[in-house]
Design a protein around this motif. Structure first.
Motif, mmCIF file in Angstrom:
data_model
loop_
_atom_site.group_PDB
_atom_site.id
_atom_site.type_symbol
_atom_site.label_atom_id
_atom_site.label_comp_id
_atom_site.label_asym_id
_atom_site.label_seq_id
_atom_site.Cartn_x
_atom_site.Cartn_y
_atom_site.Cartn_z
ATOM 1 N N ALA A 1 -14.478 3.609 7.506
ATOM 2 C CA ALA A 1 -14.708 3.666 6.063
ATOM 3 C C ALA A 1 -13.490 3.149 5.295
ATOM 4 C CB ALA A 1 -15.045 5.091 5.640
ATOM 5 N N THR A 2 -12.295 3.516 5.780
ATOM 6 C CA THR A 2 -11.071 3.045 5.124
ATOM 7 C C THR A 2 -10.946 1.529 5.227
ATOM 8 O OG1 THR A 2 -9.958 5.126 5.637
ATOM 9 C CG2 THR A 2 -8.563 3.250 5.076
ATOM 10 N N PHE A 3 -11.198 1.009 6.429
ATOM 11 C CA PHE A 3 -11.117 -0.439 6.638
ATOM 12 C C PHE A 3 -12.151 -1.165 5.773
ATOM 13 C CE2 PHE A 3 -12.201 -4.268 9.278
ATOM 14 C CZ PHE A 3 -10.990 -4.923 9.088
ATOM 15 N N ALA A 4 -13.376 -0.626 5.713
ATOM 16 C CA ALA A 4 -14.415 -1.235 4.879
ATOM 17 C C ALA A 4 -14.000 -1.234 3.415
ATOM 18 C CB ALA A 4 -15.743 -0.490 5.056
ATOM 19 N N GLY A 5 -13.401 -0.130 2.961
ATOM 20 C CA GLY A 5 -12.950 -0.057 1.569
ATOM 21 C C GLY A 5 -11.865 -1.076 1.270
ATOM 22 N N GLU A 6 -10.948 -1.265 2.220
ATOM 23 C CA GLU A 6 -9.890 -2.268 2.022
ATOM 24 C C GLU A 6 -10.477 -3.672 1.933
ATOM 25 O OE1 GLU A 6 -7.371 -1.600 5.328
ATOM 26 O OE2 GLU A 6 -6.394 0.180 4.467
ATOM 27 N N LEU A 7 -11.457 -3.950 2.793
ATOM 28 C CA LEU A 7 -12.103 -5.265 2.758
ATOM 29 C C LEU A 7 -12.827 -5.484 1.435
ATOM 30 C CD1 LEU A 7 -13.598 -5.336 6.369
ATOM 31 C CD2 LEU A 7 -11.692 -6.721 5.533
ATOM 32 N N MET A 8 -13.572 -4.477 1.004
ATOM 33 C CA MET A 8 -14.297 -4.603 -0.263
ATOM 34 C C MET A 8 -13.327 -4.863 -1.417
ATOM 35 S SD MET A 8 -16.894 -1.385 0.074
ATOM 36 C CE MET A 8 -17.743 -1.037 1.615
#
Length: 336
Positions: A170-177
């Motif tokens: 979730a953290t990685f996805a948030g950084e990508l977004m």
């Protein structure tokens, strides 16, 4: 006083019908910009219908005609003098998603094709640079993990049996977004500088994309590349192009060639379209971030490349169908 009612109706009916069509079109797409000529026509038809209503108000033999004109004049009055209906439209997310966003992008198709052309030009430059001089990727690649030998990276990725993102997806996805949305909105905002900044950013992104693709293809790692990039890339790249399209729309308003209106008026005229494109790009990038975090970063033997490639192709087909055809029925119904 009306002497010849049939003749009066025959003469005025085209104006009433035209006003009804305009009002229906405004109701279907309240965000559609209203040109000065269209506003003048709406005002003229409203005043003419009002005058016709006054003429038939005392004509008791035609109550249906009077009610029709009363409703028509009331609707036109609300459209011209009432509160703006865009606020209500913005609170209808399904209509915005199913019709407003794709229709807005199609309305600015030339700007979209310009983003595609600039990106492809950058990709061609980056690909040729790496093909001619493999050492060029040291200067072109912004991330260190892309500068090594693609075959070594593929072997390392396929050997990794543990879930590298366990507990951090979730953290990685948030950084990508966050990062990708910043890029898309930056490309849009740079349009205010007559589009020069948007062109530079698109070209640079194209250079990176072309360099990566050619580097992996020359290393015979095309299957890995497709399985890695397609699942999120078929959404992420179009999302950035959608944002950049908003930048070119903004640039055209800023330049204002052959347009005598003041800059503030031109910018207000495209504000809704630019906001729609920005929101659409951000929404697509949310999905791309989720896919990249939960699917793209996992390779064989964990997830077969064929499955990832098929997933990406289906995504791309659905996205093309959505932007190409969504909302067309409503547009046709509201066409004058």
């Amino acid at each position: 006083m009306i002497v010849d009612l049939p003749k009066f109706v025959a003469a005025e009916e085209p104006y009433w019908t035209r006003l009804e069509r305009i009002l229906a079109q405004r109701q279907q797409d309240p965000w559609a910009p209203l040109t000065l000529e269209a506003a003048k026509e709406l005002d003229y038809l409203y005043r003419r219908a009002g005058a016709d209503l006054a003429r038939v108000a005392s004509f008791s033999a035609e109550p249906e005609m009077r009610r029709r004109l009363e409703q028509l004049v009331a609707r036109a009055y609300a459209e011209i003098h009432g509160p703006r209906r865009e606020v209500a439209a913005r609170l209808r997310p399904w209509r915005w998603l199913s019709a407003t966003l794709p229709r807005t992008l199609r309305r600015h198709a030339r700007a979209l094709w310009l983003t595609v052309a600039v990106t492809l030009a950058g990709a061609a430059f980056g690909g040729i640079a790496v093909a001619v001089d493999p050492e060029a990727k040291e200067a072109l690649m912004p991330f260190s993990h892309l500068r090594g030998d693609p075959a070594d990276r593929v072997a390392e990725e396929e050997r990794a049996m543990s879930d590298r993102l366990s507990g951090h997806k979730a953290t990685f996805a948030g950084e990508l977004m966050t990062h990708n949305t910043q890029v898309a909105l930056f490309a849009l905002a740079l349009g205010i500088a007559w589009g020069a900044g948007t062109i530079v950013l698109l070209f640079y992104n194209g250079v990176i994309l072309g360099a990566v693709v050619v580097d992996y293809l020359l290393a015979c790692q095309g299957v890995f590349l497709a399985g890695w990039l397609l699942p999120h890339g078929v959404i992420e790249i179009p999302a950035i192009l959608v944002g950049a399209t908003g930048g070119f729309v903004l640039a055209r308003a800023a330049i204002g060639r052959d347009d005598g209106r003041p800059l503030a008026v031109r910018l207000r005229a495209v504000a809704d379209d630019v906001a729609t494109l920005a929101a659409g790009a951000a929404l697509l990038l949310v999905w791309a971030g989720v896919v990249e975090s939960y699917l793209s970063q996992y390779h064989e033997p964990a997830i077969p490349y064929a499955l990832k490639i098929a997933f990406g192709l289906v995504e791309g087909a659905l996205l093309l169908t959505y932007f190409g055809w969504a909302g067309r029925g409503r547009a046709a119904e509201a066409a004058p």
